[in-house]
Design a protein around this motif. Structure first.
Motif, PDB file in Angstrom:
ATOM      1  N   VAL A  61       0.834  -1.199   0.000  1.00  0.00           N
ATOM      2  CA  VAL A  61       0.000   0.000   0.000  1.00  0.00           C
ATOM      3  C   VAL A  61       0.868   1.248   0.000  1.00  0.00           C
ATOM      4  N   THR A  62       0.526   2.203  -0.866  1.00  0.00           N
ATOM      5  CA  THR A  62       1.230   3.483  -0.912  1.00  0.00           C
ATOM      6  C   THR A  62       0.216   4.602  -1.110  1.00  0.00           C
ATOM      7  N   ASN A  63       0.668   5.830  -0.886  1.00  0.00           N
ATOM      8  CA  ASN A  63      -0.174   6.964  -1.228  1.00  0.00           C
ATOM      9  C   ASN A  63      -0.440   6.964  -2.732  1.00  0.00           C
ATOM     10  N   GLU A  64      -1.675   7.235  -3.091  1.00  0.00           N
ATOM     11  CA  GLU A  64      -2.069   7.179  -4.495  1.00  0.00           C
ATOM     12  C   GLU A  64      -1.230   8.114  -5.361  1.00  0.00           C
ATOM     13  N   ASP A  65      -0.942   9.311  -4.840  1.00  0.00           N
ATOM     14  CA  ASP A  65      -0.217  10.290  -5.657  1.00  0.00           C
ATOM     15  C   ASP A  65       1.289  10.055  -5.680  1.00  0.00           C
ATOM     16  N   ARG A  66       1.751   9.013  -4.937  1.00  0.00           N
ATOM     17  CA  ARG A  66       3.190   8.716  -4.933  1.00  0.00           C
ATOM     18  C   ARG A  66       3.489   7.323  -5.475  1.00  0.00           C
ATOM     19  N   SER A  67       2.492   6.636  -5.965  1.00  0.00           N
ATOM     20  CA  SER A  67       2.667   5.220  -6.308  1.00  0.00           C
ATOM     21  C   SER A  67       3.696   4.988  -7.404  1.00  0.00           C
ATOM     22  N   GLU A  68       3.914   5.966  -8.283  1.00  0.00           N
ATOM     23  CA  GLU A  68       4.874   5.788  -9.370  1.00  0.00           C
ATOM     24  C   GLU A  68       6.195   6.477  -9.097  1.00  0.00           C
ATOM     25  N   GLU A  69       6.397   6.952  -7.882  1.00  0.00           N
ATOM     26  CA  GLU A  69       7.704   7.509  -7.521  1.00  0.00           C
ATOM     27  C   GLU A  69       8.762   6.424  -7.718  1.00  0.00           C
ATOM     28  N   TRP A  70       9.903   6.776  -8.237  1.00  0.00           N
ATOM     29  CA  TRP A  70      10.858   5.768  -8.730  1.00  0.00           C
ATOM     30  C   TRP A  70      11.262   4.758  -7.668  1.00  0.00           C
ATOM     31  N   LYS A  71      11.515   5.202  -6.441  1.00  0.00           N
ATOM     32  CA  LYS A  71      11.985   4.251  -5.426  1.00  0.00           C
ATOM     33  C   LYS A  71      10.856   3.314  -4.982  1.00  0.00           C
ATOM     34  N   ILE A  72       9.616   3.823  -4.965  1.00  0.00           N
ATOM     35  CA  ILE A  72       8.465   2.985  -4.606  1.00  0.00           C
ATOM     36  C   ILE A  72       8.179   1.998  -5.728  1.00  0.00           C
ATOM     37  N   ALA A  73       8.243   2.471  -6.972  1.00  0.00           N
ATOM     38  CA  ALA A  73       8.022   1.584  -8.115  1.00  0.00           C
ATOM     39  C   ALA A  73       9.081   0.479  -8.152  1.00  0.00           C
ATOM     40  N   ALA A  74      10.321   0.826  -7.819  1.00  0.00           N
ATOM     41  CA  ALA A  74      11.392  -0.170  -7.806  1.00  0.00           C
ATOM     42  C   ALA A  74      11.152  -1.227  -6.739  1.00  0.00           C
ATOM     43  N   PHE A  75      10.714  -0.803  -5.559  1.00  0.00           N
ATOM     44  CA  PHE A  75      10.462  -1.754  -4.478  1.00  0.00           C
ATOM     45  C   PHE A  75       9.250  -2.633  -4.792  1.00  0.00           C
ATOM     46  N   ARG A  76       8.207  -2.054  -5.359  1.00  0.00           N
ATOM     47  CA  ARG A  76       7.019  -2.834  -5.709  1.00  0.00           C
ATOM     48  C   ARG A  76       7.366  -3.905  -6.742  1.00  0.00           C
ATOM     49  N   LYS A  77       8.120  -3.530  -7.754  1.00  0.00           N
ATOM     50  CA  LYS A  77       8.530  -4.491  -8.783  1.00  0.00           C
ATOM     51  C   LYS A  77       9.357  -5.621  -8.151  1.00  0.00           C
ATOM     52  N   TRP A  78      10.270  -5.262  -7.258  1.00  0.00           N
ATOM     53  CA  TRP A  78      11.107  -6.270  -6.608  1.00  0.00           C
ATOM     54  C   TRP A  78      10.266  -7.203  -5.737  1.00  0.00           C
ATOM     55  N   MET A  79       9.307  -6.658  -5.000  1.00  0.00           N
ATOM     56  CA  MET A  79       8.439  -7.484  -4.153  1.00  0.00           C
ATOM     57  C   MET A  79       7.659  -8.491  -4.988  1.00  0.00           C
ATOM     58  N   LEU A  80       7.094  -8.046  -6.101  1.00  0.00           N
ATOM     59  CA  LEU A  80       6.323  -8.948  -6.953  1.00  0.00           C
ATOM     60  C   LEU A  80       7.221 -10.040  -7.533  1.00  0.00           C
ATOM     61  N   GLU A  81       8.447  -9.688  -7.862  1.00  0.00           N
ATOM     62  CA  GLU A  81       9.394 -10.693  -8.358  1.00  0.00           C
ATOM     63  C   GLU A  81       9.715 -11.719  -7.272  1.00  0.00           C
ATOM     64  N   GLN A  82       9.910 -11.241  -6.038  1.00  0.00           N
ATOM     65  CA  GLN A  82      10.222 -12.153  -4.938  1.00  0.00           C
ATOM     66  C   GLN A  82       9.062 -13.099  -4.642  1.00  0.00           C
ATOM     67  N   VAL A  83       7.840 -12.573  -4.681  1.00  0.00           N
ATOM     68  CA  VAL A  83       6.657 -13.412  -4.450  1.00  0.00           C
ATOM     69  C   VAL A  83       6.555 -14.482  -5.537  1.00  0.00           C
ATOM     70  N   ALA A  84       6.772 -14.071  -6.799  1.00  0.00           N
ATOM     71  CA  ALA A  84       6.703 -15.032  -7.911  1.00  0.00           C
ATOM     72  C   ALA A  84       7.772 -16.103  -7.765  1.00  0.00           C
TER      73      ALA A  84
END
Length: 327
Positions: free
Chosen positions: A270-293
Motif C-alpha cells: 500500500v502506498t499513497n495514491e499520488d506517490r505510487s509511481e515515484e521511482w523508489k516505490i516503483a522499484a520496491f514494488r517491482k522487486w516485491m512482486l518478483e520475490q513473491v513469484a
C-alpha cells in the motif's frame, strides 16, 4: 509584501510536530533548541493561536496545530519528492521507509531485503514494525505491507499473495502422542492460539468441525512466539510456512496435514495514491512482486516431494482501517 511566514519557520514547525520535541527537532535542523522555540513562538504570535500543548515533557499538537500540520506536511512532502524525482535517482542516497508487522519482517522480508539493496545500493531501507495504525502522510512512511482485505481508499494497492494456514508441531510431541491423520485429530493435542483465539476455530470450521475446545489453549500475540512455543513441544500451532519455513526445513517443526484453509485476507503493498509511481516505490514494488513469484515457483517445484510446503502465507491479521489515510 507577502503575508506568509518564513518557510524556515514552517519547516521548524513540521519537524517539531513530527518529533514531539523541540530538542530533537533542533538536533535534526542543526540549530539550538532556543532558536526552535523562538521560531515556534513567532509563528504562534503571528497566527494568534497555540500550536502545541505541553504534557509530560513532550509537545502535542493542539487542534489548530494538527490542522496546520496535516496541510503543511503534505506540501513539504511534495517538495521533498519533487526534488527526489527531478534529481537523478542514481546520483544520491535516498531513504525508503517500509511499515509492516514484526512477524512478516522477521520471517520473510528481512532475509530477502539484501537482494533489493544489492540491486539499488542508492536506496537506504528503513523497516518499521510497529503494530499501531499508521498515517502514510503524517508518519512519512513510503510503503506499508499489510495483511487485510485490500480496502484502503485513496491509496494505491497491489495484491501480493493470498495466505493460508497450516498446523505444525515439534517431532517430539507428535512422536509421543496419537497420529494426526484428519483435522479433527488436532483436538487430541493442546492448541496454541493466536491473540484473538480465532484462527483454530475458523480453520476447523472450514473443515466442517465445530468444537468448543477450538478456542482453548495458551494464546500468543505474535507468530514468532507461537512458533517458539510449538518448537518447545507445547502444542500444535496454526501458522503459515512463511513464518515457520526455517523451522520446518531444519526439522524442528513438522507440518501435520495437507488440508490448508485459504483465509479471506491477502497481503497487500500500500502506498499513497499520488506517490505510487515515484521511482523508489516503483522499484520496491517491482522487486516485491518478483520475490513473491520466485517463492511461489519454488513452492510449485516442491509440491511433488513428501515434505512440500504450501505457498507463502500468514495467519496474523495486522491493523486494518478504511479511513482515507490511516492503514
Amino acid at each position: 509584501m507577502s503575508n506568509l511566514p518564513p518557510l524556515s519557520a514552517l519547516h521548524t514547525f513540521i519537524e517539531v510536530g513530527k518529533s514531539g520535541s523541540m530538542k530533537r527537532a533542533a538536533e535534526l535542523l542543526c540549530v539550538s533548541p532556543g532558536a526552535v522555540s523562538q521560531q515556534i513562538k513567532a509563528l504562534e504570535d503571528r497566527m494568534r493561536v497555540r500550536l502545541f500543548e505541553r504534557a509530560h515533557r513532550e509537545l502535542h499538537l493542539s487542534d489548530a496545530g494538527r490542522s496546520l500540520f496535516e496541510q503543511l506536511s503534505r506540501a513539504f512532502e511534495e517538495i521533498h519528492h519533487a526534488w527526489e524525482n527531478t534529481h537523478a535517482p542514481t546520483s544520491r542516497i535516498t531513504k525508503l521507509t517500509i511499515s509492516t508487522t514484526a512477524s512478516f519482517a522477521n520471517s520473510w522480508l528481512a532475509p530477502r531485503i539484501g537482494g533489493f539493496t544489492k540491486q539499488w545500493p542508492n536506496i537506504e531501507i528503513n523497516i518499521e514494525t510497529s503494530p499501531r495504525l499508521i498515517d502514510l502522510r503524517r508518519d512519512f512512511v513510503d510503503v506499508a505491507i499489510r495483511h487485510g482485505l485490500g480496502d484502503y481508499p485513496q491509496h494505491a494497492v497491489t495484491k501480493l499473495w493470498t495466505p493460508a494456514m497450516v498446523p505444525v508441531c515439534s517431532p517430539g510431541l507428535l512422536g509421543s502422542g496419537p497420529a494426526v491423520l484428519e483435522p479433527v485429530d488436532c483436538l487430541q493435542y493442546p492448541l496454541l492460539q493466536d491473540a484473538d483465539r480465532a484462527d483454530w476455530a475458523l480453520w476447523l470450521r472450514a473443515q466442517g468441525i465445530e468444537n468448543a475446545s477450538a478456542r482453548r489453549g495458551s494464546s500468543f500475540c505474535d507468530d514468532a512466539l507461537l512458533i517458539k512455543a510449538a518448537v518447545a513441544g507445547q502444542g500444535i500451532a496454526l501458522v503459515s510456512d512463511v513464518h515457520a519455513s526455517a523451522e520446518i526445513a531444519n526439522g524442528r517443526l513438522v507440518r501435520l496435514l495437507r488440508t490448508p484453509w485459504p483465509t479471506n485476507f491477502a497481503y497487500y503493498l500500500v502506498t499513497n495514491e499520488d506517490r505510487s509511481e515515484e521511482w523508489k516505490i516503483a522499484a520496491f514494488r517491482k522487486w516485491m512482486l518478483e520475490q513473491v513469484a520466485m517463492a511461489e515457483n519454488a513452492e510449485d517445484a516442491r509440491t511433488d516431494t513428501p515434505n512440500a510446503s504450501m505457498s507463502e502465507n500468514d495467519s496474523e491479521l495486522s491493523s486494518i482501517a478504511s479511513t482515507p489515510s490511516v492503514i
